[in-house]
Structures are given as C-alpha cells and as structure tokens.
Design a protein around this motif. Structure first.
Motif, PDB file in Angstrom:
ATOM      1  N   GLN A  27      46.336  40.874  27.472  1.00  0.00           N
ATOM      2  CA  GLN A  27      46.346  42.223  26.888  1.00  0.00           C
ATOM      3  C   GLN A  27      45.640  42.239  25.529  1.00  0.00           C
ATOM      4  OE1 GLN A  27      49.870  44.934  26.966  1.00  0.00           O
ATOM      5  NE2 GLN A  27      50.882  43.174  27.914  1.00  0.00           N
ATOM      6  N   ALA A  28      45.929  41.209  24.723  1.00  0.00           N
ATOM      7  CA  ALA A  28      45.344  41.124  23.384  1.00  0.00           C
ATOM      8  C   ALA A  28      43.824  41.024  23.462  1.00  0.00           C
ATOM      9  CB  ALA A  28      45.923  39.926  22.636  1.00  0.00           C
ATOM     10  N   LEU A  29      43.330  40.178  24.359  1.00  0.00           N
ATOM     11  CA  LEU A  29      41.877  40.023  24.520  1.00  0.00           C
ATOM     12  C   LEU A  29      41.257  41.348  24.974  1.00  0.00           C
ATOM     13  CD1 LEU A  29      41.811  36.498  26.243  1.00  0.00           C
ATOM     14  CD2 LEU A  29      40.939  37.034  23.966  1.00  0.00           C
ATOM     15  N   GLY A  30      41.955  42.048  25.856  1.00  0.00           N
ATOM     16  CA  GLY A  30      41.481  43.347  26.338  1.00  0.00           C
ATOM     17  C   GLY A  30      41.395  44.368  25.214  1.00  0.00           C
ATOM     18  N   LEU A  31      42.408  44.372  24.325  1.00  0.00           N
ATOM     19  CA  LEU A  31      42.425  45.314  23.202  1.00  0.00           C
ATOM     20  C   LEU A  31      41.278  45.040  22.221  1.00  0.00           C
ATOM     21  CD1 LEU A  31      46.276  45.510  22.505  1.00  0.00           C
ATOM     22  CD2 LEU A  31      44.835  47.350  23.394  1.00  0.00           C
ATOM     23  N   VAL A  32      40.992  43.777  21.992  1.00  0.00           N
ATOM     24  CA  VAL A  32      39.877  43.414  21.103  1.00  0.00           C
ATOM     25  C   VAL A  32      38.562  43.902  21.721  1.00  0.00           C
ATOM     26  CG1 VAL A  32      38.558  41.516  20.055  1.00  0.00           C
ATOM     27  CG2 VAL A  32      41.056  41.437  20.070  1.00  0.00           C
ATOM     28  N   GLU A  33      38.392  43.681  23.028  1.00  0.00           N
ATOM     29  CA  GLU A  33      37.151  44.076  23.710  1.00  0.00           C
ATOM     30  C   GLU A  33      36.983  45.597  23.749  1.00  0.00           C
ATOM     31  OE1 GLU A  33      37.083  42.060  27.502  1.00  0.00           O
ATOM     32  OE2 GLU A  33      37.290  40.117  26.497  1.00  0.00           O
ATOM     33  N   GLU A  34      38.102  46.331  23.890  1.00  0.00           N
ATOM     34  CA  GLU A  34      38.040  47.811  23.946  1.00  0.00           C
ATOM     35  C   GLU A  34      37.735  48.428  22.584  1.00  0.00           C
ATOM     36  OE1 GLU A  34      41.781  49.293  25.397  1.00  0.00           O
ATOM     37  OE2 GLU A  34      41.713  47.917  27.121  1.00  0.00           O
ATOM     38  N   SER A  35      38.063  47.705  21.521  1.00  0.00           N
ATOM     39  CA  SER A  35      37.917  48.242  20.164  1.00  0.00           C
ATOM     40  C   SER A  35      36.481  48.081  19.658  1.00  0.00           C
ATOM     41  CB  SER A  35      38.865  47.495  19.214  1.00  0.00           C
ATOM     42  OG  SER A  35      38.337  46.208  18.924  1.00  0.00           O
ATOM     43  N   GLN A  36      36.275  48.549  18.433  1.00  0.00           N
ATOM     44  CA  GLN A  36      34.974  48.370  17.765  1.00  0.00           C
ATOM     45  C   GLN A  36      34.933  47.049  16.976  1.00  0.00           C
ATOM     46  OE1 GLN A  36      32.123  50.621  17.819  1.00  0.00           O
ATOM     47  NE2 GLN A  36      33.346  51.097  19.624  1.00  0.00           N
ATOM     48  N   GLY A  37      35.925  46.200  17.196  1.00  0.00           N
ATOM     49  CA  GLY A  37      36.047  44.956  16.423  1.00  0.00           C
ATOM     50  C   GLY A  37      34.825  44.054  16.501  1.00  0.00           C
ATOM     51  N   ILE A  38      34.293  43.895  17.709  1.00  0.00           N
ATOM     52  CA  ILE A  38      33.125  43.012  17.873  1.00  0.00           C
ATOM     53  C   ILE A  38      31.887  43.660  17.247  1.00  0.00           C
ATOM     54  CG2 ILE A  38      31.550  42.042  19.611  1.00  0.00           C
ATOM     55  CD1 ILE A  38      34.191  41.477  21.282  1.00  0.00           C
ATOM     56  N   GLU A  39      31.744  44.974  17.406  1.00  0.00           N
ATOM     57  CA  GLU A  39      30.584  45.677  16.828  1.00  0.00           C
ATOM     58  C   GLU A  39      30.618  45.627  15.294  1.00  0.00           C
ATOM     59  OE1 GLU A  39      27.112  47.228  16.365  1.00  0.00           O
ATOM     60  OE2 GLU A  39      27.876  46.606  18.320  1.00  0.00           O
ATOM     61  N   HIS A  40      31.797  45.868  14.714  1.00  0.00           N
ATOM     62  CA  HIS A  40      31.925  45.796  13.250  1.00  0.00           C
ATOM     63  C   HIS A  40      31.642  44.379  12.743  1.00  0.00           C
ATOM     64  CE1 HIS A  40      33.111  49.859  13.009  1.00  0.00           C
ATOM     65  NE2 HIS A  40      34.414  49.728  13.271  1.00  0.00           N
TER      66      HIS A  40
END
Length: 323
Positions: free
Chosen positions: A270-283
């Motif tokens: 779930q945690a990995l999914g939430l990171v991927e759904e967010s703008q975290g990687i883009e930021h």
C-alpha cells in the motif's frame, strides 16, 4: 543517455591504473581481509568519485601530466567510499550490492566491520602521507560526516516528522561530502586559487546531492536487476527519502503505515502504491534537476578543456539515470 565509459574518456587510462593500484594498496597480510578487499574492488562499480577527482586534476593542470599525489587522492577517495559501503551493508543487513554478495553475507558481520575499519585505516595512512595539511583536513571531515550521516539515518528510522532539509543534510553527510571535499582537495593539490577551490567544493556538493536524490528515486522506479539490490529497500528499513517525504504531504494514510513500521499484511504494498500515485517522484526529479543545474554553474572558473566538459557532462549523466 551518455555511457559512463564515454563520460570518463579523458581519464579512462587513469581509472584502469587506479583499479590495479587499489588491490596493491590494500596489501592486507590477512588472507580474509585481502579476499574481502579484492572482492570489493572487483565488484564493478562506476568509480564516479575517483573519476571526478581525476577530471578535476586534469581540468586544473592543463599542461603536463597530473601528479602522483592526484592519483593517490583518487585512490584514497575510492577506499573511503568502499569502506563506508561495507559498514552500511552491515548496518542495513544487505545481502547484495551491485548484484554481487556483500562482504557481510560472503564472510560475516565481524569480518565486514574489520574490513571496513581496515580500509578507513589504510586511507587515513595514505592521506597523511600526501603531506598536505589542508587536504588531510578536507578528507578527515568526510569520514566524520559519513559517520554522522549513518547515525542520523539510524536515529530517524520511520520518523515521519523528518523534513526535506533533514534529508538533504543526511544526504550531504553520507554522499555529497566525499565528492565535494575530494573535488576541492584535487584543486588544492593543483594549486588553484581559494575561490576556485571553493567553487569545486560547491560543484561536488551539488553533484553529490543530485546523485543521492536520483538513487532514492530509482529505489522506487528501477528493477532489482538494475539497482543491484532489492527495490523499495530504503522504505522497508524506515529510511525516508525525498519521494516518501514529498508523498507524505499528499497522502496522510502513508504516515499511518510508516509509523506502524509496515507490520500489517499489505502495508508495504500500500505504501509503495501511495508513493507512486503521489507527486513525490516528480517533485524529487525537480529537486535533483535543481542540484545538477547548480553544480554546472560552479565550473565557470575552469578553462575550457575535454576534462572540464566531462565534469559538466557528469551532472547531465546523473540526471539521465531517471529518464
């Protein structure tokens, strides 16, 4: 995407010599320590840190060859880096790095800790023998920073109050300090002005931060085969990196999962999914791009040459790893 081989073309022969010399420098009388060192230096790393030292040396000595002290500094830089990796693998209980078994999994934790200590000791001895107090101070600072970064990381596991500023300070201590201080040290050995030496330090600092941020992005986006270690391993161990810290701003439930340390079934997924759904990687990509761009601006003091161009290209290469 530029390959590492073409990127480091101006110092390719220097890097070949470095690899040969590293095994000789270790010169451990104990067969297990020697086997551990041989395993480490044969593990096929990119040699980014010594390559930057050698490129700075060639970019600041345009006439004639670089000195034996420059070569020795590059070797010391790689020894310090390798020693820190050995200790990191013990702390993180890692079984593979660069797709080869770690020293602690190949031998045991005791041998790995002693091998790391031995490499730090050897690097300190060779550093002292450069007979340059300023360079000794710069590289001694690195060893202190690395230990501090590892302690910071250990104390802040699963701590969702960690800020981006905390993360960047830890990343400087663990990764960027070595690149920054060794780049400056190479300039010092070339006799550059204090202004140019400080510019080389800031170049290394920004390249090092970009490098670490990119590594932390790849921990989420790259496969285990590419990483040479299990994907998502930072998050599993509670090491909260830029993509997670940015994702926490958007996804409040991520905080719940982290604070209970992924103890429930599917928590990690779930945690990995939430990171991927967010703008975290883009930021995080934007943050890495900012530091890569800043690094290049500090090279304006250097005369145009094949080596100074390669230093510019290093910053581009670091970013290209996530595209």
């Amino acid at each position: 995407m530029t390959s590492v081989t073409s990127l480091f073309a101006p110092v390719e022969a220097d890097l070949c010599l470095l690899t040969e010399n590293l095994k000789k420098l270790v010169g451990a009388r104990h067969p297990i320590l020697y086997a551990a060192a041989e395993h480490l230096f044969g593990a096929g790393g990119k040699r980014v840190r010594p390559a930057i030292v050698l490129l700075v040396a060639r970019a600041t000595i345009l006439e004639g060859d670089i000195t034996p002290r420059h070569r020795r500094l590059a070797e010391i830089t790689e020894m310090i880096h390798t020693a820190s990796l050995v200790h990191d693998d013990v702390v993180d209980e890692s079984e593979v790095r660069r797709n080869v078994p770690t020293v602690n999994s190949l031998f045991n934790n005791r041998v790995a800790v002693l091998a790391g200590d031995f490499l730090f000791g050897q690097s300190a001895w060779y550093l002292a023998n450069l007979d340059n107090l300023e360079v000794v101070k710069l590289l001694s600072e690195v060893i202190k920073d690395m230990a501090e970064g590892e302690i910071q990381q250990g104390l802040n596991r699963f701590d969702t109050t960690t800020t981006i500023e905390d993360y960047l300070q830890k990343s400087y201590n663990k990764t960027a300090s070595l690149i920054a201080n060794s780049a400056k040290a190479a300039g010092v050995l070339s006799g550059v002005s204090s202004d140019t030496a400080n510019c080389l330090y800031h170049y290394g600092r920004h390249v090092g931060l970009a490098f670490q941020i990119v590594d932390d992005i790849l921990d989420f986006t790259a496969s285990t085969e590419v990483l040479g270690k299990p994907a998502g391993s930072d998050l599993v161990s509670g090491n909260l990196t830029a993509p997670v810290l940015y994702a926490l701003e958007e996804k409040p439930y991520l905080e719940v999962l982290i604070e209970r340390e992924f103890t429930q079934p599917d928590d990690l997924k779930q945690a990995l999914g939430l990171v991927e759904e967010s703008q975290g990687i883009e930021h995080s990509r934007e943050l890495a791009a900012y530091h890569a761009k800043a690094a290049v601006q500090y090279l304006s003091n250097l005369k145009a040459s094949e080596s100074s161009q390669a230093l510019i290209d290093v910053a581009d290469y670091v970013l290209s790893r996530i595209y």
